[in-house]
Scaffold this motif. Structure first.
Motif, PDB file in Angstrom:
ATOM      1  N   MET A  68       0.830  -1.209   0.000  1.00 57.80           N
ATOM      2  CA  MET A  68       0.000   0.000   0.000  1.00 57.80           C
ATOM      3  C   MET A  68       0.867   1.263   0.000  1.00 57.80           C
ATOM      4  SD  MET A  68      -3.006  -1.248   2.629  1.00 57.80           S
ATOM      5  CE  MET A  68      -3.894   0.325   2.606  1.00 57.80           C
ATOM      6  N   LEU A  69       1.945   1.244   0.775  1.00 59.82           N
ATOM      7  CA  LEU A  69       2.827   2.417   0.828  1.00 59.82           C
ATOM      8  C   LEU A  69       3.538   2.636  -0.509  1.00 59.82           C
ATOM      9  CD1 LEU A  69       4.437   2.016   4.380  1.00 59.82           C
ATOM     10  CD2 LEU A  69       2.698   3.662   3.674  1.00 59.82           C
ATOM     11  N   GLU A  70       3.983   1.554  -1.138  1.00 61.86           N
ATOM     12  CA  GLU A  70       4.664   1.688  -2.423  1.00 61.86           C
ATOM     13  C   GLU A  70       3.714   2.186  -3.516  1.00 61.86           C
ATOM     14  OE1 GLU A  70       6.140  -2.247  -2.737  1.00 61.86           O
ATOM     15  OE2 GLU A  70       7.756  -1.926  -1.276  1.00 61.86           O
ATOM     16  N   LEU A  71       2.476   1.702  -3.494  1.00 65.62           N
ATOM     17  CA  LEU A  71       1.481   2.172  -4.464  1.00 65.62           C
ATOM     18  C   LEU A  71       1.139   3.638  -4.207  1.00 65.62           C
ATOM     19  CD1 LEU A  71      -0.873  -0.941  -4.543  1.00 65.62           C
ATOM     20  CD2 LEU A  71       0.626  -0.165  -6.384  1.00 65.62           C
ATOM     21  N   GLN A  72       1.095   4.022  -2.959  1.00 65.22           N
ATOM     22  CA  GLN A  72       0.828   5.424  -2.636  1.00 65.22           C
ATOM     23  C   GLN A  72       1.940   6.326  -3.170  1.00 65.22           C
ATOM     24  OE1 GLN A  72       1.230   6.755   1.552  1.00 65.22           O
ATOM     25  NE2 GLN A  72      -0.764   7.745   1.286  1.00 65.22           N
ATOM     26  N   GLU A  73       3.177   5.859  -3.023  1.00 65.22           N
ATOM     27  CA  GLU A  73       4.319   6.647  -3.497  1.00 65.22           C
ATOM     28  C   GLU A  73       4.283   6.821  -5.012  1.00 65.22           C
ATOM     29  OE1 GLU A  73       9.196   6.607  -3.059  1.00 65.22           O
ATOM     30  OE2 GLU A  73       8.094   4.708  -3.074  1.00 65.22           O
ATOM     31  N   SER A  74       3.947   5.749  -5.751  1.00 63.88           N
ATOM     32  CA  SER A  74       4.001   5.816  -7.213  1.00 63.88           C
ATOM     33  C   SER A  74       2.761   6.472  -7.820  1.00 63.88           C
ATOM     34  CB  SER A  74       4.190   4.412  -7.791  1.00 63.88           C
ATOM     35  OG  SER A  74       3.105   3.568  -7.425  1.00 63.88           O
ATOM     36  N   LEU A  75       1.591   6.319  -7.163  1.00 62.82           N
ATOM     37  CA  LEU A  75       0.329   6.803  -7.737  1.00 62.82           C
ATOM     38  C   LEU A  75      -0.227   8.033  -7.026  1.00 62.82           C
ATOM     39  CD1 LEU A  75      -1.394   3.323  -8.263  1.00 62.82           C
ATOM     40  CD2 LEU A  75      -0.108   4.658  -9.941  1.00 62.82           C
ATOM     41  N   LYS A  76       0.455   8.488  -5.960  1.00 66.51           N
ATOM     42  CA  LYS A  76       0.027   9.693  -5.208  1.00 66.51           C
ATOM     43  C   LYS A  76      -1.377   9.535  -4.616  1.00 66.51           C
ATOM     44  CE  LYS A  76       3.871  11.569  -6.514  1.00 66.51           C
ATOM     45  NZ  LYS A  76       5.021  11.518  -5.581  1.00 66.51           N
TER      46      LYS A  76
END
Length: 597
Positions: free
Chosen positions: A489-497
């Motif tokens: 979830m954190l990595e997706l948040q970083e890449s997709l804002k």
């Protein structure tokens, strides 16, 4: 003195005419007054071990070999009739989910009385008095009144206390507790653990405690057995297992445990450091970026109430003030966590924000657009911008639909892609969340809990939303799977804002993932601030109560009682004519607001 002795236990299930071992050569011992914990992930065989000891597995499809002795008596040599006299009398079990373990059409008092009469041979009146006394003993409020209530009328914590009362009805020599606190709030969990410990000290009974929560193990267990892929891979005194784990899998389990205070001195969330369970190779933690400036969600004075109707005419006599005058905002790439116990209003807040529940009043703006009064047709179009990850992915997925089709469905409904293109995009999303592309053709029941949660995340990402409400998205997952899903979830948040409204009662996970935290109590936000402010300098008594109740994964730091008594819990149910007073807040520090009592 040994109460339970298990030697070379092997349990196999028959599938398609062949026997497959799910517990392999497990040996353990529980002494009088001792707590032994069995830990491991789902599928490791720990619950099957307990069911084998209780002889609760179907004889036609399950085969149990080895030796199981209760105070010297070989349980595998007993007839079914003899085992019925042992179960609930000499051995009792607390199951993980009380709602499915209790009969929904019988009052809880009658169910406890039934256990007493089965083994005690007493009258109905005597059994009733003993059941009420047990309810008092496990600290169920208004015990005499609760006797005649049904399971659906009680909270999760109270139901678990009923299960404990039933288990203790005949003063067993051994208590088996199978994940009894997994889905409970931290404060209720602390109370249940303390209750089991007190009752154990009084009765000198042995306790076999099955869990995947290493913080709970550190809190209560004298000795620990670690299971991995059906085998016991490590056994020892709990403090030794935590201080110097010998096996890579044990080290991997401990590395994935969220530890309160591990984020001290950091401003932004960070991924969990993980170890491979077979090689012990480490994946280092990585700090996430700060939130952006653009406001994705702006909630002002949100109120959501539910009417309670009584009498033949169905008049409104009271209301549940589920959400009361709640205000907050959420920026691009930011995680705001809503924390609190069950019934505090955090899930209703999330559902109100997405208009899954109609708010009573207030304003909700998503990307600057007011959505409170949108029609159903207009709202359906706006839902592309906001999605939800539910706590139970299995019940939120269609069991008759392949997961690739379930992920593609939102794209087809919103006419963003053709059926062929949407299936291709769904396959890409499945790979993005760490699963294999060919899994798109499987059905939900063919996946583990952690895999299903990844599928739910993939489905939430299908429409490229700017806002995702994650409602207890990792609370029921094993510790290592939980860490993997949080990292995803954190990595997706970083890449997709993506902006996350993260709803949870797990304070250690909240500390790891949050930029800001809002603490809710009885429908109101009682404290809000940055993660460092809430965890490093909590001001409201209820916030301190939540933090105190978090089990610490360190046997050297055991202490009791854990829950502060300075804060009296109340009820969100108010009379129909009740007008709540206007809440006032003081600013303890910039961005750190605390509700005035």
């Amino acid at each position: 003195m040994s109460i339970l002795s298990v030697s070379h236990l092997t349990t196999s299930f028959r599938q398609k005419g062949e026997w497959h071992a799910v517990v392999n050569d497990v040996s353990l011992e529980v002494n009088m007054g001792e707590t032994v914990a069995i830990v491991g992930e789902s599928g490791s065989g720990k619950s099957v071990t307990a069911m084998s000891i209780m002889r609760l597995l179907p004889e036609k499809t399950a085969r149990v070999t080895g030796e199981i002795r209760l105070e010297g008596r070989d349980l595998l040599a007993l007839s079914e009739r003899e085992m019925e006299d042992v179960r609930g009398n000499q051995i009792a079990m607390i199951f993980q989910e009380p709602m499915t373990s209790l009969n929904p059409v019988m009052t809880v008092g009658r169910q406890v009385s039934e256990a007493i009469r089965r083994h005690g041979k007493v009258s109905a009146d005597t059994a009733r008095r003993q059941a009420i006394a047990l309810f008092d003993r496990v600290r169920i409020a208004s015990a005499a009144n609760r006797f005649d209530e049904y399971p659906h009328q009680l909270s999760g914590g109270t139901l678990q206390r009923v299960m404990i009362a039933m288990a203790l009805a005949c003063r067993p020599r051994l208590l088996i507790a199978d994940e009894p606190t997994t889905a409970l709030d931290v404060t209720v969990q602390a109370e249940i653990l303390q209750l089991i410990k007190n009752l154990q000290d009084e009765e000198k009974m042995g306790v076999l405690f099955i869990t995947h929560d290493m913080g709970v193990v550190a809190e209560i267990a004298d000795r620990t057995t670690v299971m991995f892929r059906s085998r016991s891979v490590e056994t020892g005194m709990t403090q030794d297992v935590f201080a110097a784990p010998r096996q890579p899998y044990t080290r991997a389990l401990l590395s994935a445990v969220p530890r309160l205070g591990s984020m001290t001195g950091r401003e932004n969330p960070a991924t969990f450091p993980l170890l491979d369970p077979e090689t012990a190779c480490a994946t280092p933690e990585r700090e996430m970026p700060a939130a952006g400036d653009a406001t994705v969600l702006d909630v002002r004075n949100l109120v959501t109430r539910f009417d309670i109707k009584t009498g033949l005419l169905g008049r409104v006599t009271s209301r549940v003030h589920a959400v009361e005058n709640v205000s907050f905002d959420l920026r691009e790439g930011e995680t705001l966590s809503l924390v609190g116990e069950s019934g505090c209003g955090k899930s209703t807040t999330g559902r109100s924000v997405l208009r899954l529940v109609k708010p009573t009043s207030g304003t909700i703006r998503v990307h600057g657009e007011e959505i409170t009064d949108l029609s159903k047709k207009a709202l359906r179009g706006r839902r592309k911008q906001m999605q939800m990850i539910f706590q139970d992915p299995f019940s939120s997925l269609n069991p008759r639909m392949r997961v690739g089709e379930a992920i593609a469905e939102p794209m087809i409904v919103h006419k963003l892609a053709s059926k062929r293109d949407s299936i291709a995009k769904a396959t890409e999303l499945i790979e993005k969340v760490g699963l294999k592309a060919d899994m798109a053709r499987r059905f939900p029941h063919e996946f583990s809990g952690g895999q299903r949660q990844r599928i739910s995340i993939a489905r939430a990402l299908a429409l490229n939303p700017g806002l995702i409400v994650a409602d207890e998205a990792v609370s029921a997952l094993d510790v290592s799977i939980k860490a993997q899903v949080v990292n995803l979830m954190l990595e997706l948040q970083e890449s997709l804002k993506i902006a996350f409204l993260f709803i949870s009662h797990d304070m250690a996970v909240v500390e790891r993932v949050s930029h800001r935290v809002a603490v809710m109590y009885l429908g109101e936000i009682v404290e809000i601030g940055t993660r460092a402010q809430i965890f490093g300098d909590p001001q409201h008594p209820y916030t301190r109560r939540l933090l105190d109740a978090v089990p610490v994964a360190d046997p050297a730091r055991r202490h009791d009682p854990k829950v502060r008594a300075e804060f009296e819990l109340g009820s969100a149910i108010r009379p129909a004519d009740f007008v709540p007073p206007n809440a006032s807040y003081r600013q303890h520090a910039p961005g750190h607001l605390v509700k005035q009592n």
